[in-house]
Motif scaffolding. Structure first.
Motif, mmCIF file in Angstrom:
data_model
loop_
_atom_site.group_PDB
_atom_site.id
_atom_site.type_symbol
_atom_site.label_atom_id
_atom_site.label_comp_id
_atom_site.label_asym_id
_atom_site.label_seq_id
_atom_site.Cartn_x
_atom_site.Cartn_y
_atom_site.Cartn_z
ATOM 1 N N ASN A 78 0.820 -1.219 0.000
ATOM 2 C CA ASN A 78 0.000 0.000 0.000
ATOM 3 C C ASN A 78 0.850 1.263 0.000
ATOM 4 N N GLY A 79 0.187 2.410 0.001
ATOM 5 C CA GLY A 79 0.880 3.686 -0.058
ATOM 6 C C GLY A 79 1.575 4.095 1.212
ATOM 7 N N GLY A 80 1.359 3.355 2.307
ATOM 8 C CA GLY A 80 2.070 3.627 3.552
ATOM 9 C C GLY A 80 1.585 4.848 4.305
ATOM 10 N N GLN A 81 0.425 5.397 3.937
ATOM 11 C CA GLN A 81 -0.078 6.602 4.593
ATOM 12 C C GLN A 81 -0.951 6.197 5.783
ATOM 13 N N ALA A 82 -0.520 6.557 6.960
ATOM 14 C CA ALA A 82 -1.233 6.228 8.196
ATOM 15 C C ALA A 82 -1.997 7.466 8.643
ATOM 16 N N ILE A 83 -3.330 7.386 8.578
ATOM 17 C CA ILE A 83 -4.173 8.568 8.741
ATOM 18 C C ILE A 83 -5.229 8.295 9.800
ATOM 19 N N VAL A 84 -5.460 9.271 10.669
ATOM 20 C CA VAL A 84 -6.544 9.177 11.643
ATOM 21 C C VAL A 84 -7.882 9.142 10.903
ATOM 22 N N GLY A 85 -8.829 8.365 11.423
ATOM 23 C CA GLY A 85 -10.146 8.270 10.808
ATOM 24 C C GLY A 85 -10.320 6.972 10.043
ATOM 25 N N TYR A 86 -11.325 6.966 9.163
ATOM 26 C CA TYR A 86 -11.680 5.763 8.407
ATOM 27 C C TYR A 86 -11.842 6.132 6.931
ATOM 28 N N GLY A 87 -12.276 5.165 6.135
ATOM 29 C CA GLY A 87 -12.447 5.406 4.721
ATOM 30 C C GLY A 87 -13.593 6.326 4.375
ATOM 31 N N CYS A 88 -14.496 6.559 5.312
ATOM 32 C CA CYS A 88 -15.606 7.501 5.123
ATOM 33 C C CYS A 88 -15.397 8.714 6.017
ATOM 34 N N GLU A 89 -16.103 9.778 5.706
ATOM 35 C CA GLU A 89 -16.017 10.992 6.515
ATOM 36 C C GLU A 89 -16.881 10.856 7.766
ATOM 37 N N VAL A 90 -16.665 11.751 8.729
ATOM 38 C CA VAL A 90 -17.435 11.667 9.972
ATOM 39 C C VAL A 90 -18.910 11.961 9.737
ATOM 40 N N ASP A 91 -19.250 12.767 8.723
ATOM 41 C CA ASP A 91 -20.669 13.022 8.495
ATOM 42 C C ASP A 91 -21.382 11.754 8.033
ATOM 43 N N THR A 92 -20.663 10.867 7.331
ATOM 44 C CA THR A 92 -21.247 9.570 6.976
ATOM 45 C C THR A 92 -21.496 8.737 8.223
ATOM 46 N N LEU A 93 -20.528 8.719 9.127
ATOM 47 C CA LEU A 93 -20.725 7.983 10.377
ATOM 48 C C LEU A 93 -21.899 8.548 11.172
ATOM 49 N N GLU A 94 -22.051 9.863 11.168
ATOM 50 C CA GLU A 94 -23.166 10.471 11.889
ATOM 51 C C GLU A 94 -24.497 10.013 11.309
ATOM 52 N N ARG A 95 -24.587 9.917 9.995
ATOM 53 C CA ARG A 95 -25.830 9.442 9.368
ATOM 54 C C ARG A 95 -26.084 7.971 9.681
ATOM 55 N N LEU A 96 -25.019 7.197 9.806
ATOM 56 C CA LEU A 96 -25.161 5.757 10.001
ATOM 57 C C LEU A 96 -25.461 5.375 11.440
ATOM 58 N N VAL A 97 -24.820 6.053 12.403
ATOM 59 C CA VAL A 97 -24.932 5.613 13.800
ATOM 60 C C VAL A 97 -25.291 6.727 14.772
ATOM 61 N N GLY A 98 -25.445 7.960 14.288
ATOM 62 C CA GLY A 98 -25.749 9.071 15.179
ATOM 63 C C GLY A 98 -24.497 9.779 15.654
#
Length: 433
Positions: A78-98
């Motif tokens: 892989n590209g070796g980029q270690a990033i906080v968060g997930y593959g989706c944005e936080v607004d997606t998580l808010e829609r999915l789980v509140g």
């Protein structure tokens, strides 16, 4: 990239700059005969190795079955980029789980980054870690979305980020392509294969047994689940499935909720230290925010490692080297005289909503998949969250299990063509701005 695990068992790593820049390791013994253990892990990538290490730290006996070599799949390419968060944005998580659970999930991801850094230090894993990651915007629409997302993370999620206008960005990144950036000092980048090998050594140091060239043919569920290979079996109290895009028949209910996507990386010819440093002065990793994104960083031997050009049809693009070279020249026109010495690719697994898909198939069969191109840090978290759940601490895994995940439409025959059509629209939107 379409071979079966049996045809690939034990083969050397795919040719890449990563594979050539680490020492060769002897093949770990394939599984032979029938064995019993506390936990058996399917998959010797980041997720499986992290789960094994976390469990061994708690005193569990752990066996890992890897179809090819440790880090053979996305974990070593892989590209070796270690990033906080997930593959989706936080607004997606808010829609999915509140909002409340979205905040918990994001905070978990921060713990995942801290866990990665701690393991590098505690287990002395030498994988060329560098601090800093910039998400960059190409056009005005992307710039507005990037700034809005950053404001959300800073104001509502208490996550420190910096906004760089064009002038500030250009002081660190010598490219005319980008308008602005969101800079994250807590994220960074590493040598992915060296990291995978370091995790394996750390786990083995705590007693974990790793069998390479041991593709799993079958999962037998029950009170004492069993993983079966062509030459042996492992019976365990619990099983962890960490095969991601390479499961191929082991757990059909998981496979229907992910899509293997091809992604590609190239290594330029050596640039020399002065020329390389002039491109990215602070040695950060960089990724744009297009749907079919470009991402890049410098290597320790002063090459540009440049990734992108995802293939949703699971077929490598024609003239891959030429395509990757042109994309690199778009970003860095001053490298017009520089070509790609190597190009390579592999699969990542995406979910429909790009959110992580972690949980339990049965009370004693756990899984983690769906990292959606954002797994270097999140995989470590996944392994620890599952290890905690096996030890009776279910609270964090329960939150991940509340994320809903649908199957990809079209079944095995049509889901790839349907995804290709959908991705064509997103790519067109990026071009139109």
């Amino acid at each position: 990239m379409s071979e079966s695990p049996m045809s690939l068992a034990g083969q050397a790593h795919a040719p890449s700059w990563y594979a050539e820049s680490v020492p060769d390791t002897a093949l770990r013994a394939p599984l032979r005969g029938d064995h019993a253990t506390d936990v058996c892990v399917l998959g010797g990538g980041y997720t499986g190795l992290s789960a094994a290490l976390s469990l061994a730290e708690r005193g569990y006996r752990v066996t890992v079955l890897e179809a090819q070599r440790v880090g053979w799949g996305a974990s070593g390419r892989n590209g070796g980029q270690a990033i906080v968060g997930y593959g989706c944005e936080v607004d997606t998580l808010e829609r999915l789980v509140g909002n409340a659970d979205a905040r918990r999930l994001f905070d978990f991801s921060r713990e995942g980054m801290a866990l990665l850094r701690n393991r590098l230090s505690h287990y002395a894993i030498d994988c060329d870690w560098r601090d800093g990651h910039a998400s960059v915007a190409i056009n005005a629409r992307q710039e507005r979305a990037l700034r809005s997302g950053m404001d959300t993370l800073v104001e509502r999620y208490d996550y420190p980020l910096q906004w760089w206008d064009r002038q500030q960005l250009c002081s660190q990144l010598d490219s005319p392509r980008y308008r602005s950036a969101m800079f994250d000092a807590a994220s960074g980048h590493l040598h992915p294969l060296a990291y995978a090998q370091g995790l394996a050594r750390a786990a083995e140091g705590l007693g974990v047994v790793i069998h390479e060239a041991s593709p799993v043919l079958d999962l037998v569920r029950g009170d004492r689940p069993q993983l079966r290979t062509a030459s042996g079996t492992v019976t365990a109290n619990q099983v962890v499935i960490a095969g991601n895009a390479w499961l191929q028949g082991i757990a059909p209910e998981l496979e229907s909720r992910i899509m293997p996507v091809g992604t590609y990386i190239g290594a330029s010819a050596p640039l020399g230290e002065e020329r390389a440093r002039a491109l990215i002065r602070n040695d950060m990793a960089v990724a744009d925010v297009s749907w079919a994104l470009d991402y890049f960083k410098l290597s320790t031997d002063h090459r540009l490692l440049f990734g992108g050009r995802a293939s949703y049809s699971a077929l490598p693009p024609p003239n891959l080297r030429g395509v990757m070279t042109r994309r690199m020249h778009q970003v860095f026109p001053q490298l017009a005289d520089v070509g790609m010495e190597q190009v390579w690719g592999g699969y990542v697994d995406i979910t429909r909503n790009r959110a992580p898909h972690w949980g339990r198939l049965t009370p004693n069969v756990y899984f983690a998949q769906g990292f959606s191109g954002h797994g270097v840090a999140a995989t470590g978290l996944a392994g620890k969250v599952i290890a905690d759940a096996i030890a009776g601490q279910n609270e964090r895994l329960d939150v991940f299990e509340r994320i809903p995940h649908g199957r990809f439409p079209g079944g095995k025959l049509l889901r790839t063509p349907l995804l290709v059509a959908a991705m064509s629209w997103y790519k067109l939107r990026d071009v139109l701005g």
